[in-house]
Motif scaffolding. Sequence first.
Motif, PDB file in Angstrom:
ATOM      1  N   VAL A  71     -14.898  -8.255 -20.676  1.00  0.00           N
ATOM      2  CA  VAL A  71     -14.928  -8.295 -22.077  1.00  0.00           C
ATOM      3  C   VAL A  71     -15.482  -7.115 -22.899  1.00  0.00           C
ATOM      4  O   VAL A  71     -14.971  -6.675 -24.001  1.00  0.00           O
ATOM      5  CB  VAL A  71     -15.323  -9.743 -22.436  1.00  0.00           C
ATOM      6  N   HIS A  72     -16.872  -6.874 -22.553  1.00  0.00           N
ATOM      7  CA  HIS A  72     -17.370  -5.855 -23.339  1.00  0.00           C
ATOM      8  C   HIS A  72     -16.744  -4.745 -23.474  1.00  0.00           C
ATOM      9  O   HIS A  72     -16.479  -4.017 -24.341  1.00  0.00           O
ATOM     10  CB  HIS A  72     -18.822  -5.778 -22.783  1.00  0.00           C
ATOM     11  N   ASP A  73     -16.194  -4.184 -22.213  1.00  0.00           N
ATOM     12  CA  ASP A  73     -15.736  -2.807 -22.062  1.00  0.00           C
ATOM     13  C   ASP A  73     -14.318  -2.787 -22.785  1.00  0.00           C
ATOM     14  O   ASP A  73     -13.992  -2.002 -23.374  1.00  0.00           O
ATOM     15  CB  ASP A  73     -15.313  -2.508 -20.561  1.00  0.00           C
ATOM     16  N   MET A  74     -13.526  -4.023 -22.712  1.00  0.00           N
ATOM     17  CA  MET A  74     -12.023  -3.926 -23.313  1.00  0.00           C
ATOM     18  C   MET A  74     -12.463  -3.756 -24.889  1.00  0.00           C
ATOM     19  O   MET A  74     -11.703  -3.170 -25.663  1.00  0.00           O
ATOM     20  CB  MET A  74     -11.365  -5.060 -23.198  1.00  0.00           C
ATOM     21  N   LEU A  75     -13.356  -4.644 -25.368  1.00  0.00           N
ATOM     22  CA  LEU A  75     -13.500  -4.781 -26.741  1.00  0.00           C
ATOM     23  C   LEU A  75     -14.150  -3.170 -27.260  1.00  0.00           C
ATOM     24  O   LEU A  75     -13.846  -2.975 -28.217  1.00  0.00           O
ATOM     25  CB  LEU A  75     -14.493  -5.873 -27.343  1.00  0.00           C
ATOM     26  N   ASP A  76     -15.008  -2.819 -26.318  1.00  0.00           N
ATOM     27  CA  ASP A  76     -15.684  -1.451 -26.749  1.00  0.00           C
ATOM     28  C   ASP A  76     -14.398  -0.480 -26.877  1.00  0.00           C
ATOM     29  O   ASP A  76     -14.203   0.505 -27.766  1.00  0.00           O
ATOM     30  CB  ASP A  76     -16.456  -0.944 -25.937  1.00  0.00           C
ATOM     31  N   LEU A  77     -13.455  -0.480 -25.868  1.00  0.00           N
ATOM     32  CA  LEU A  77     -12.183   0.621 -26.006  1.00  0.00           C
ATOM     33  C   LEU A  77     -11.592   0.409 -27.097  1.00  0.00           C
ATOM     34  O   LEU A  77     -11.152   1.328 -27.880  1.00  0.00           O
ATOM     35  CB  LEU A  77     -11.535   0.403 -24.814  1.00  0.00           C
ATOM     36  N   VAL A  78     -11.162  -0.742 -27.509  1.00  0.00           N
ATOM     37  CA  VAL A  78     -10.320  -1.015 -28.748  1.00  0.00           C
ATOM     38  C   VAL A  78     -10.845  -0.853 -30.027  1.00  0.00           C
ATOM     39  O   VAL A  78     -10.314  -0.249 -30.732  1.00  0.00           O
ATOM     40  CB  VAL A  78      -9.783  -2.454 -28.715  1.00  0.00           C
ATOM     41  N   LEU A  79     -12.123  -1.123 -30.061  1.00  0.00           N
ATOM     42  CA  LEU A  79     -13.006  -0.726 -31.192  1.00  0.00           C
ATOM     43  C   LEU A  79     -13.175   0.784 -31.317  1.00  0.00           C
ATOM     44  O   LEU A  79     -13.072   1.360 -32.457  1.00  0.00           O
ATOM     45  CB  LEU A  79     -14.556  -1.261 -31.321  1.00  0.00           C
ATOM     46  N   ARG A  80     -13.208   1.388 -30.313  1.00  0.00           N
ATOM     47  CA  ARG A  80     -13.236   3.098 -30.339  1.00  0.00           C
ATOM     48  C   ARG A  80     -11.881   3.643 -30.537  1.00  0.00           C
ATOM     49  O   ARG A  80     -11.665   4.515 -31.463  1.00  0.00           O
ATOM     50  CB  ARG A  80     -13.669   3.598 -29.151  1.00  0.00           C
ATOM     51  N   GLU A  81     -10.756   2.967 -30.346  1.00  0.00           N
ATOM     52  CA  GLU A  81      -9.420   3.701 -30.088  1.00  0.00           C
ATOM     53  C   GLU A  81      -8.647   3.145 -31.373  1.00  0.00           C
ATOM     54  O   GLU A  81      -7.489   3.597 -31.784  1.00  0.00           O
ATOM     55  CB  GLU A  81      -8.792   3.556 -29.051  1.00  0.00           C
ATOM     56  N   HIS A  82      -8.885   1.816 -31.749  1.00  0.00           N
ATOM     57  CA  HIS A  82      -7.966   1.184 -32.789  1.00  0.00           C
ATOM     58  C   HIS A  82      -8.562   1.354 -34.092  1.00  0.00           C
ATOM     59  O   HIS A  82      -9.936   0.876 -34.382  1.00  0.00           O
ATOM     60  CB  HIS A  82      -7.743  -0.227 -32.431  1.00  0.00           C
ATOM     61  N   GLU A  83      -7.779   1.466 -35.232  1.00  0.00           N
ATOM     62  CA  GLU A  83      -8.471   2.080 -36.475  1.00  0.00           C
ATOM     63  C   GLU A  83      -8.582   0.752 -37.313  1.00  0.00           C
ATOM     64  O   GLU A  83      -9.471   0.787 -38.292  1.00  0.00           O
ATOM     65  CB  GLU A  83      -7.374   2.713 -37.327  1.00  0.00           C
ATOM     66  N   GLY A  84      -7.983  -0.369 -36.979  1.00  0.00           N
ATOM     67  CA  GLY A  84      -8.257  -1.693 -37.921  1.00  0.00           C
ATOM     68  C   GLY A  84      -9.176  -2.441 -37.222  1.00  0.00           C
ATOM     69  O   GLY A  84      -9.804  -2.302 -36.231  1.00  0.00           O
ATOM     70  N   PRO A  85      -9.517  -3.662 -37.940  1.00  0.00           N
ATOM     71  CA  PRO A  85     -10.443  -4.560 -37.579  1.00  0.00           C
ATOM     72  C   PRO A  85      -9.840  -5.190 -36.203  1.00  0.00           C
ATOM     73  O   PRO A  85      -8.530  -5.437 -36.108  1.00  0.00           O
ATOM     74  CB  PRO A  85     -10.370  -5.732 -38.681  1.00  0.00           C
ATOM     75  N   VAL A  86     -10.782  -5.583 -35.445  1.00  0.00           N
ATOM     76  CA  VAL A  86     -10.416  -6.333 -34.095  1.00  0.00           C
ATOM     77  C   VAL A  86     -10.979  -7.792 -34.075  1.00  0.00           C
ATOM     78  O   VAL A  86     -12.260  -7.999 -34.680  1.00  0.00           O
ATOM     79  CB  VAL A  86     -11.271  -5.688 -32.794  1.00  0.00           C
ATOM     80  N   ILE A  87     -10.222  -8.547 -33.882  1.00  0.00           N
ATOM     81  CA  ILE A  87     -10.698 -10.389 -34.088  1.00  0.00           C
ATOM     82  C   ILE A  87     -10.601 -10.929 -32.435  1.00  0.00           C
ATOM     83  O   ILE A  87      -9.728 -10.814 -31.848  1.00  0.00           O
ATOM     84  CB  ILE A  87      -9.567 -10.888 -34.906  1.00  0.00           C
ATOM     85  N   ALA A  88     -11.861 -11.476 -32.301  1.00  0.00           N
ATOM     86  CA  ALA A  88     -12.084 -11.910 -30.897  1.00  0.00           C
ATOM     87  C   ALA A  88     -12.499 -13.448 -31.066  1.00  0.00           C
ATOM     88  O   ALA A  88     -13.802 -13.828 -31.464  1.00  0.00           O
ATOM     89  CB  ALA A  88     -13.084 -11.290 -30.045  1.00  0.00           C
ATOM     90  N   PRO A  89     -11.556 -14.331 -30.925  1.00  0.00           N
ATOM     91  CA  PRO A  89     -11.777 -15.927 -31.043  1.00  0.00           C
ATOM     92  C   PRO A  89     -12.370 -16.322 -29.626  1.00  0.00           C
ATOM     93  O   PRO A  89     -11.306 -16.259 -28.455  1.00  0.00           O
ATOM     94  CB  PRO A  89     -10.399 -16.332 -31.370  1.00  0.00           C
ATOM     95  N   MET A  90     -13.470 -16.486 -29.428  1.00  0.00           N
ATOM     96  CA  MET A  90     -14.087 -17.126 -28.187  1.00  0.00           C
ATOM     97  C   MET A  90     -15.335 -17.802 -28.286  1.00  0.00           C
ATOM     98  O   MET A  90     -16.190 -17.622 -29.180  1.00  0.00           O
ATOM     99  CB  MET A  90     -14.111 -15.879 -27.185  1.00  0.00           C
ATOM    100  N   THR A  91     -15.356 -19.037 -27.672  1.00  0.00           N
ATOM    101  CA  THR A  91     -16.631 -19.903 -27.433  1.00  0.00           C
ATOM    102  C   THR A  91     -17.673 -19.382 -26.649  1.00  0.00           C
ATOM    103  O   THR A  91     -17.127 -18.787 -25.409  1.00  0.00           O
ATOM    104  CB  THR A  91     -16.363 -21.288 -27.057  1.00  0.00           C
ATOM    105  N   LEU A  92     -18.837 -18.956 -27.037  1.00  0.00           N
ATOM    106  CA  LEU A  92     -19.868 -18.413 -26.423  1.00  0.00           C
ATOM    107  C   LEU A  92     -21.131 -18.864 -26.689  1.00  0.00           C
ATOM    108  O   LEU A  92     -21.573 -18.428 -27.868  1.00  0.00           O
ATOM    109  CB  LEU A  92     -19.637 -16.940 -26.622  1.00  0.00           C
ATOM    110  N   VAL A  93     -21.851 -19.813 -25.900  1.00  0.00           N
ATOM    111  CA  VAL A  93     -22.796 -20.347 -26.437  1.00  0.00           C
ATOM    112  C   VAL A  93     -24.182 -19.997 -25.565  1.00  0.00           C
ATOM    113  O   VAL A  93     -25.103 -20.316 -25.921  1.00  0.00           O
ATOM    114  CB  VAL A  93     -22.710 -21.983 -26.499  1.00  0.00           C
ATOM    115  N   ASP A  94     -24.080 -19.249 -24.502  1.00  0.00           N
ATOM    116  CA  ASP A  94     -25.211 -19.006 -23.606  1.00  0.00           C
ATOM    117  C   ASP A  94     -25.664 -17.669 -24.257  1.00  0.00           C
ATOM    118  O   ASP A  94     -25.328 -16.649 -24.458  1.00  0.00           O
ATOM    119  CB  ASP A  94     -24.681 -18.581 -22.103  1.00  0.00           C
ATOM    120  N   ASP A  95     -27.156 -18.015 -24.511  1.00  0.00           N
ATOM    121  CA  ASP A  95     -27.948 -16.927 -25.152  1.00  0.00           C
ATOM    122  C   ASP A  95     -27.705 -15.599 -24.370  1.00  0.00           C
ATOM    123  O   ASP A  95     -27.384 -14.564 -25.114  1.00  0.00           O
ATOM    124  CB  ASP A  95     -29.438 -17.205 -24.971  1.00  0.00           C
ATOM    125  N   GLY A  96     -28.001 -15.645 -22.945  1.00  0.00           N
ATOM    126  CA  GLY A  96     -27.997 -14.348 -22.235  1.00  0.00           C
ATOM    127  C   GLY A  96     -26.673 -13.508 -22.269  1.00  0.00           C
ATOM    128  O   GLY A  96     -26.518 -12.354 -22.510  1.00  0.00           O
TER     129      GLY A  96
END
Length: 199
Positions: free
Chosen positions: A61-86
Amino acid sequence: MLLWINGPFGGGKTQTAHEIARRLPGSVICDPENVGYGLHRMLPARLRGDFQDLPVWRQGVHDMLDLVLREHEGPVIAPMTLVDDGYFKEIIGRLREKHDVRHFALLAERETVLKRLNERGLGMGLKWESFAVGKLDHCLERLSRPEFGEHIRTDSVTIPRIADTVAASAGLRLAPNTDSALRHRLRRTWTSVKHIRIG
């Protein structure tokens, strides 16, 4: 910019993400669940648990979002439940080191979320949503903590208004919402149908 839309299962994350994407030209939805479901399909049934516990999911997930954020010019939206601090630090914390990340936790009263889950239960009510119901109290408790801000209360707020709130907080301007009540309901139903997961 990454808009991570967090919240309990049934909290309106996916609907809000699609509403923002519909009204924000150039934006794209990157759903971290898709990485998890792909991993589940690769695993024998006896090895399938919560895919968030798999290090490969968090790294992927980190790598895919990092890739899209680097290569895509517009905002990136990630809808996901994530509740573990670590896990939160492992994904969102690392992305914040390199990108503009805005995190939003959609919160509602327990009864409100149960009603929403019951409505989307494919005629089986809360039995269909047993996983979500089982995680609900834990999600609401964790997400109400300061480290999971910015908090947005959604109990009596429409999806378009929630989308407006998220966008305004992120400094983004959405196109006006021109849906009639009927068209909005049909759009929500279609979004729900597209995201039904079987097996």
